[in-house]
Design an enzyme around this catalytic site. Structure first.
Site, short mmCIF file in Angstrom:
data_model
loop_
_atom_site.label_atom_id
_atom_site.label_comp_id
_atom_site.label_asym_id
_atom_site.label_seq_id
_atom_site.Cartn_x
_atom_site.Cartn_y
_atom_site.Cartn_z
N THR A 13 54.59 69.69 44.73
CA THR A 13 55.18 69.21 43.49
C THR A 13 55.66 70.38 42.62
O THR A 13 55.12 71.48 42.68
CB THR A 13 54.18 68.35 42.69
N SER A 15 58.43 72.21 42.82
CA SER A 15 58.63 73.29 43.79
C SER A 15 60.04 73.85 43.83
O SER A 15 60.47 74.38 44.85
CB SER A 15 58.21 72.80 45.18
N THR A 16 60.78 73.76 42.73
CA THR A 16 62.13 74.30 42.72
C THR A 16 62.16 75.80 42.46
O THR A 16 63.16 76.48 42.73
CB THR A 16 63.01 73.60 41.68
N GLY A 18 59.35 79.48 41.28
CA GLY A 18 58.02 80.00 40.97
C GLY A 18 57.01 79.83 42.09
O GLY A 18 57.33 79.90 43.27
N ILE A 19 55.76 79.61 41.69
CA ILE A 19 54.67 79.48 42.65
C ILE A 19 54.91 78.29 43.56
O ILE A 19 54.65 78.36 44.77
CB ILE A 19 53.32 79.35 41.91
N GLY A 20 55.41 77.19 43.03
CA GLY A 20 55.66 76.00 43.85
C GLY A 20 56.64 76.27 44.97
O GLY A 20 56.41 75.87 46.12
N TYR A 154 46.98 74.16 27.06
CA TYR A 154 47.20 74.55 28.46
C TYR A 154 45.87 74.85 29.15
O TYR A 154 45.58 74.32 30.23
CB TYR A 154 48.11 75.76 28.53
#
Length: 264
Positions: A13, A15-16, A18-20, A154
């Site tokens: 999820t 996931s466009t 960065g970490i994803g 956060y």
């Protein structure tokens, strides 16, 4: 160690980038069929093309869905009714003084960072347990342990994720399904790069140098004394999704560069 996820489907999820996105790349390179997710069709299309370039032999699909809502989670599950691996990565962050955070902002952070994982785990885990194999990963943060006073909303959500992942691991006891949380520390994602860009320009420094200065000033307990890369975080996620990690469950797997002052 050869991690082979051939024949497994992985939903990642948010996931466009960065970490994803790094997790999606790692899983695809390990042989998994990967489902990318994002809120915007154009951004998702670019990410899908970039992932295909990185893993040309991989089977890839994508689903546009805003997972901060119940309807968005339902849309993803309708498009992908079952998966072997679920990486609950989607999340939002940002500093804001506690006395200026309205109820709506608390709710938005909770729905995005916590309830997305609740809803998708509820949708996918039962089948994993019935089939005797599955991997569920939650992206928490060192901020879930070291609650930052400049973004309490956060940190609160990342603590909640730790409790959720541990409880779900117990729920899946003896089934072959593992549930773990991965705790990154300061990580040089695209979002962080954008956050540091103005400072880098004003001071005539590189993004990397500004990132290192941030870590030393704001996370002085860091042992690596720099930001992690998204790939370094993704490496832990991919391992936790592997067959080799079958005895690791209910764990908080730290990729925090030693920020958290604890030996366990």
């Amino acid at each position: 160690m050869n991690i082979d996820l051939t024949g497994k489907t992985a939903v990642v999820t948010g996931s466009t980038e960065g970490i994803g996105f790094a997790c999606a790349v790692g899983l695809a390179e390990a042989g998994a069929s990967v489902v990318l997710n994002g809120r915007k069709a154009d951004t998702l299309k670019k990410a899908l093309a970039a992932l295909q370039d990185r893993a040309p032999a991989a089977t890839l699909t994508s689903v546009v869905a805003d997972l901060a809502t119940a309807d968005g989670c339902a849309a993803l599950v309708e498009a992908v009714p079952a998966t072997d691996i679920l990486v609950n990565n989607v999340g939002i962050y940002g500093p804001k003084p506690f006395f200026e955070i309205p109820d709506a902002e608390w709710e938005r952070f909770f729905q995005t960072n916590v309830m997305s994982g609740v809803r998708l785990s509820r949708a996918y885990m039962k089948r994993m347990m019935e089939h005797g194999w599955g991997r569920v990963i939650f992206l928490s943060s060192e901020s879930g342990i070291n609650i930052p006073d400049d973004m309490l909303h956060y940190g609160f959500t990342k603590t909640a994720v730790l409790g959720l992942s541990r409880g779900l691991a117990k729920l899946a006891r003896g089934t072959g399904v593992t549930v773990n949380a991965v705790l990154p520390g300061p990580t040089m994602s695209e979002g962080v790069e954008a956050m540091l860009a103005d400072t880098a320009k004003a001071e005539g420094k590189s993004i990397e140098d500004v990132g290192t200065a941030f870590v030393k000033a704001k996370r002085p307990t860091s042992i690596i004394q720099r930001m992690a890369t998204v790939d370094e975080v993704a490496n832990m996620v991919v391992y936790a999704c592997s067959t080799q990690a079958s005895a690791t469950t209910g764990a908080a797997l730290r990729v925090d560069g030693g920020v958290v002052e604890s030996i366990i």
